[in-house]
Each structure stands twice: as C-alpha cells, then as structure tokens.
Scaffold this active site. Sequence first.
Site: not given
Length: 137
Positions: A30-31, A93, A99, A101
């Site tokens: 994750d960026i 979201q 998705h 994590h």
Amino acid sequence: MNECIFCRIVAGQIPATRVYEDAHVLAFMDIGQVNPGHVLVAVKAHAENLYALDDEQAAAAARGCVRVARAIRAAFAPQGLSVYQANGKPAGQTVFHYHVHLLPRHDGDGMELTWPVKNPPREKLEQYAAKIRAALG
Ligand SMILES: [Zn+2]
C-alpha cells in the site's frame, strides 16, 4: 484517462510495489497514507464487495491472499498475520475493487500497525516487496 486509482495501478500508470499478479488479482504494498506498508490483494476488475465477485474472481482472490500470506511468512517469519477488509461505500471506500489487507504482526504491535515500520520510505517498501516476490518463487 481512468480516474480510478486501482485501475491506474493495475495499468501501470501509478507506480506501486507489486508483489504478485495473475489474471484476476494484483497484490501490492500500500502506497497510501492510511495503511503504509500493508500488502493489498485486490481484484483487478470493479467489484465493490464480496457479493459482487463472480466465482472465478472469488477463487482467484482467495488463492492470491493465501499465496501472498505464505510468502510473507517465508520472507519475514512474523508471529501472526492480520487479514482485514473494508469494502464498499458503507465502509467509506472510494475505489470499488474488492481487496484484502495483509499485515504481518509481531509481539508488541498494537492497533498502530507498525509492521515493519510505520511509514516505510519507498526504498524500504521495494525491499520488502522484493523479499515477498522472492518467496513466491
Ligand atoms: Zn477501478
């Protein structure tokens, strides 16, 4: 141009530290500001939540999560692994790709989610991602 950040990552228009990819799934570090250092396993197609996945996407998402989790274990030998998700508009979201994590945990990690460090710089993320990719073989 596509405005969806996940679609742009999938297309390679936004650099991300990729760890795994197959026809249906992309996994990357994750960026974003919210969850730095997590590994996200995301379906490539738009599917807002679990209900929206077709059987093939569901199988690919589960397989991708398991493969990446095993690679994280091989690469970092964490004491535990947190797996969580918050998908869809009710969860706040703004991207609609189902998705998950993945977050390795060590003794002493609280909900601050400090693995491996709280705000790893890009070079660190690349190092972590390279270790996971190597463990994926
Ligand atoms: Zn998208």
